[in-house]
Motif scaffolding. Structure first.
Motif, short mmCIF file in Angstrom:
data_model
loop_
_atom_site.label_atom_id
_atom_site.label_comp_id
_atom_site.label_asym_id
_atom_site.label_seq_id
_atom_site.Cartn_x
_atom_site.Cartn_y
_atom_site.Cartn_z
N ARG A 1 -25.55 -15.72 32.23
CA ARG A 1 -24.20 -15.15 32.43
C ARG A 1 -23.15 -15.98 31.73
O ARG A 1 -22.25 -15.43 31.11
CB ARG A 1 -23.89 -15.07 33.93
N ASP A 2 -23.25 -17.32 31.84
CA ASP A 2 -22.28 -18.19 31.17
C ASP A 2 -22.35 -18.00 29.66
O ASP A 2 -21.32 -17.98 28.98
CB ASP A 2 -22.53 -19.66 31.54
N GLU A 3 -23.57 -17.87 29.14
CA GLU A 3 -23.72 -17.66 27.70
C GLU A 3 -23.15 -16.31 27.28
O GLU A 3 -22.46 -16.20 26.26
CB GLU A 3 -25.20 -17.74 27.32
N LEU A 4 -23.41 -15.28 28.09
CA LEU A 4 -22.83 -13.96 27.80
C LEU A 4 -21.30 -14.02 27.82
O LEU A 4 -20.63 -13.45 26.96
CB LEU A 4 -23.32 -12.93 28.82
N GLN A 5 -20.76 -14.73 28.81
CA GLN A 5 -19.31 -14.85 28.92
C GLN A 5 -18.75 -15.54 27.67
O GLN A 5 -17.73 -15.10 27.13
CB GLN A 5 -18.94 -15.63 30.18
N GLN A 6 -19.38 -16.59 27.21
CA GLN A 6 -18.93 -17.29 26.00
C GLN A 6 -19.03 -16.37 24.79
O GLN A 6 -18.15 -16.37 23.94
CB GLN A 6 -19.75 -18.57 25.77
N ASN A 7 -20.12 -15.59 24.72
CA ASN A 7 -20.26 -14.66 23.61
C ASN A 7 -19.19 -13.57 23.64
O ASN A 7 -18.62 -13.23 22.61
CB ASN A 7 -21.66 -14.02 23.61
N PHE A 8 -18.93 -13.04 24.83
CA PHE A 8 -17.87 -12.05 24.97
C PHE A 8 -16.53 -12.64 24.51
O PHE A 8 -15.77 -12.01 23.77
CB PHE A 8 -17.73 -11.56 26.42
#
Length: 100
Positions: free
Chosen positions: A31-38
């Protein structure tokens, strides 16, 4: 400049849309990685747009309002002068013959 807190908030909202099966503790990193990607995608996309800040917009809006007021004032002055010229007797009517 774009307010990064809005981008962070939007990235958090997008990451909260991750399917429930990926929301467990073990997938916190995902989730943290997705958030950073977003966040990265949003910053890149918004950076490509030709945007102005609210402050720049308000400055230009104020300039436009002052310009409009000045234009209205000038239009009234021209109308007044035209009315005066129309009411004044012509001292020397314009000649159509060329002067040499």
């Amino acid at each position: 400049m774009i307010d990064l807190s809005h981008i962070d908030d939007l990235a958090r909202r997008l990451s909260s849309l991750v399917p429930p099966g990926l929301r467990g503790e073990s997938s916190r990193e995902l989730r943290d990685e997705l958030q950073q990607n977003f966040k990265s995608v949003l910053q890149t996309g918004l950076g490509k747009l030709d945007l102005v800040t609210r402050e720049e917009f308000e400055v230009q809006r104020a300039v436009l309002l002052r310009t409009r007021e000045k234009l209205d004032e000038l239009q009234r002055a021209v109308a007044t002068l035209e009315a005066q010229l129309g009411a004044a007797p012509a001292a020397h009517p314009p000649s159509s013959a060329p002067h040499h």
